[in-house]
Scaffold this motif. Structure first.
Motif, PDB file in Angstrom:
ATOM      1  N   ALA A   7      63.698   2.525  47.746  1.00 52.59           N
ATOM      2  CA  ALA A   7      63.461   1.835  46.363  1.00 52.59           C
ATOM      3  C   ALA A   7      63.754   0.367  46.447  1.00 52.59           C
ATOM      4  O   ALA A   7      62.873  -0.489  45.855  1.00 52.59           O
ATOM      5  N   LEU A   8      64.656   0.008  47.116  1.00 54.50           N
ATOM      6  CA  LEU A   8      65.356  -1.278  46.723  1.00 54.50           C
ATOM      7  C   LEU A   8      64.323  -2.176  47.664  1.00 54.50           C
ATOM      8  O   LEU A   8      63.833  -3.517  47.177  1.00 54.50           O
ATOM      9  N   LEU A  32      61.031  14.702  37.457  1.00 57.57           N
ATOM     10  CA  LEU A  32      60.953  15.224  38.788  1.00 57.57           C
ATOM     11  C   LEU A  32      59.623  16.041  38.823  1.00 57.57           C
ATOM     12  O   LEU A  32      59.672  17.088  38.192  1.00 57.57           O
ATOM     13  N   PRO A  33      58.607  15.571  39.173  1.00 62.21           N
ATOM     14  CA  PRO A  33      57.337  16.341  39.167  1.00 62.21           C
ATOM     15  C   PRO A  33      57.379  17.775  40.094  1.00 62.21           C
ATOM     16  O   PRO A  33      57.006  18.824  39.685  1.00 62.21           O
ATOM     17  N   GLU A  34      57.831  17.368  41.085  1.00 59.58           N
ATOM     18  CA  GLU A  34      58.066  18.842  42.130  1.00 59.58           C
ATOM     19  C   GLU A  34      58.661  19.716  41.760  1.00 59.58           C
ATOM     20  O   GLU A  34      58.796  20.973  42.036  1.00 59.58           O
ATOM     21  N   GLN A  35      59.848  19.388  40.607  1.00 62.59           N
ATOM     22  CA  GLN A  35      60.678  20.183  40.115  1.00 62.59           C
ATOM     23  C   GLN A  35      60.229  20.961  38.897  1.00 62.59           C
ATOM     24  O   GLN A  35      60.852  22.322  38.495  1.00 62.59           O
ATOM     25  N   THR A  36      59.590  20.111  38.046  1.00 62.61           N
ATOM     26  CA  THR A  36      59.138  20.479  36.751  1.00 62.61           C
ATOM     27  C   THR A  36      57.847  21.200  36.807  1.00 62.61           C
ATOM     28  O   THR A  36      57.100  21.724  36.089  1.00 62.61           O
ATOM     29  N   GLN A  37      57.054  20.984  38.069  1.00 64.54           N
ATOM     30  CA  GLN A  37      55.787  21.419  38.239  1.00 64.54           C
ATOM     31  C   GLN A  37      54.690  20.411  37.219  1.00 64.54           C
ATOM     32  O   GLN A  37      53.398  20.538  37.632  1.00 64.54           O
ATOM     33  N   GLU A  38      55.009  19.736  36.326  1.00 64.32           N
ATOM     34  CA  GLU A  38      54.248  19.137  35.658  1.00 64.32           C
ATOM     35  C   GLU A  38      54.658  17.708  35.327  1.00 64.32           C
ATOM     36  O   GLU A  38      55.977  17.514  35.097  1.00 64.32           O
ATOM     37  N   VAL A  54      63.827   6.115  39.401  1.00 65.26           N
ATOM     38  CA  VAL A  54      64.606   7.152  39.528  1.00 65.26           C
ATOM     39  C   VAL A  54      64.051   8.344  40.403  1.00 65.26           C
ATOM     40  O   VAL A  54      64.590   9.084  41.070  1.00 65.26           O
ATOM     41  N   GLN A  55      62.851   8.374  39.805  1.00 55.59           N
ATOM     42  CA  GLN A  55      62.004   9.436  40.696  1.00 55.59           C
ATOM     43  C   GLN A  55      62.209   9.076  42.224  1.00 55.59           C
ATOM     44  O   GLN A  55      62.160  10.122  43.076  1.00 55.59           O
ATOM     45  N   ALA A  56      61.876   7.983  42.470  1.00 46.88           N
ATOM     46  CA  ALA A  56      61.925   7.646  44.022  1.00 46.88           C
ATOM     47  C   ALA A  56      63.386   7.762  44.738  1.00 46.88           C
ATOM     48  O   ALA A  56      63.493   8.279  45.558  1.00 46.88           O
ATOM     49  N   ALA A 114      52.046   2.497  41.821  1.00 47.43           N
ATOM     50  CA  ALA A 114      51.811   3.503  42.800  1.00 47.43           C
ATOM     51  C   ALA A 114      52.497   3.470  43.964  1.00 47.43           C
ATOM     52  O   ALA A 114      52.762   4.802  44.686  1.00 47.43           O
ATOM     53  N   SER A 115      52.920   2.693  44.620  1.00 43.78           N
ATOM     54  CA  SER A 115      53.843   2.650  45.726  1.00 43.78           C
ATOM     55  C   SER A 115      55.176   3.316  45.609  1.00 43.78           C
ATOM     56  O   SER A 115      55.856   3.823  46.524  1.00 43.78           O
ATOM     57  N   PHE A 116      55.593   3.212  44.638  1.00 43.50           N
ATOM     58  CA  PHE A 116      57.011   3.927  44.218  1.00 43.50           C
ATOM     59  C   PHE A 116      56.556   5.629  43.935  1.00 43.50           C
ATOM     60  O   PHE A 116      57.427   6.307  44.528  1.00 43.50           O
TER      61      PHE A 116
END
Length: 267
Positions: free
Chosen positions: A149-150, A193-199, A166-168, A209-211
């Motif tokens: 991230a840095l 957290l998209p992968e944990q909230t599914q949405e 934070v997502q990263a 976008a790179s993040f």
DNA sequence: TAGGCCATCTGGTCCT
DNA sequence: AGGACCAGATGGCCTA
């Protein structure tokens, strides 16, 4: 072979055999533990003296004392290849134990060094807490994400929004660690957290976008979250404790100008 | 009680 | 030859 003999011998540990520990092994709780295990080691070699299933007692081949040319005795079995086995004499046994003790002590020290290094990594990575330590694997994952991230900030020269940062940071981390990071930043982990909230709400989509496209992502099964104690989040940006209503501000205010300068120097 | 995490022991391999 | 490093095995502790 390892399994079978350890299973047998660890169970049959004899505390009386543990009196021969070296100077490195006296006193503490850990060391008492070790003494118990040492008892097991000793009994293990006691076994080896009359039962050499795995050829362990062929150690110290060079030993010139007490050559033992004993034969297999069992005609059914094919002859064993390699150097002939020797009996574990008392002296040989003693030296074997000594070597093992020294090697164990070295290995212990080595692991302690590794753990010390890990501990200092914990301190420079977001979410350091004395009471709620990150596990080793999570520390490494978080450190990797943090570095990524840095460097992304450094590369783009732009400040990402808090969510994508934070997502990263939390990419691939377990649920408890994610909660910890969220706790540090006073955020709700469900929001980033998209992968944990599914949405993921459209307004939460990363600005950069790179993040969003973290190259080192991997899946970690969601785990239940343990209760967390209080934690000191101040070190996350290496500034004094702050209100993180706009959590990244302190960091961007202080770090970004520096990062830009360094970025200019590089390019 | 199962699963995660950890410390330790151990033997093998590589390096100096 | 001895030390460093590594991975597998094991048992203890803790938590859900």
């Amino acid at each position: 072979m390892t399994k079978s003999y350890t299973e047998e011998t660890m169970m049959s540990s004899d505390p009386q055999d543990s009196a021969t520990w070296t100077d490195e092994c006296q006193g503490s709780q850990d060391e008492q533990d070790m003494e118990k295990k040492n008892g097991a080691l000793e009994s293990m070699h006691g076994d080896l003296e009359d039962d050499d299933e795995d050829g362990l007692n062929r150690l110290d081949e060079d030993d010139d004392e007490d050559e033992d040319e004993e034969e297999e005795g069992d005609d059914q079995k094919p002859k064993r290849r390699g150097p002939k086995k020797k009996k574990m004499t008392k002296a040989r046994m003693q030296r074997f134990k000594m070597r093992r003790h020294k090697a164990n002590a070295r290995e212990r020290n080595r692991m302690h060094g590794l753990n010390d290094a890990l501990e200092s990594l914990r301190k420079v990575v977001p979410c350091y807490s004395k009471t709620q330590k990150l596990s080793k694997i999570e520390t490494l994952r978080l450190a990797k994400n943090y570095i990524w991230a840095l460097s992304e900030i450094l590369r783009s020269g732009k400040s990402p929004d808090i969510m994508s940062f934070v997502q990263a940071l939390c990419k691939g981390l377990s649920q408890p660690t994610t909660n910890l990071v969220a706790g540090c930043l006073q955020l709700n982990p469900r929001t980033f957290l998209p992968e944990q909230t599914q949405e993921i709400p459209s307004h939460m989509q990363p600005a950069s976008a790179s993040f969003a496209a973290h190259p080192y992502s991997y899946q970690t099964p969601g785990l239940p979250s343990p209760p967390y104690g209080t934690m000191d989040s101040s070190h996350i940006f290496h500034v004094k404790p702050h209100s993180y209503g706009s959590a990244l501000e302190p960091f961007f205010e202080t770090a970004l100008p520096l990062i830009r300068v360094r970025h200019d120097m590089i390019s």
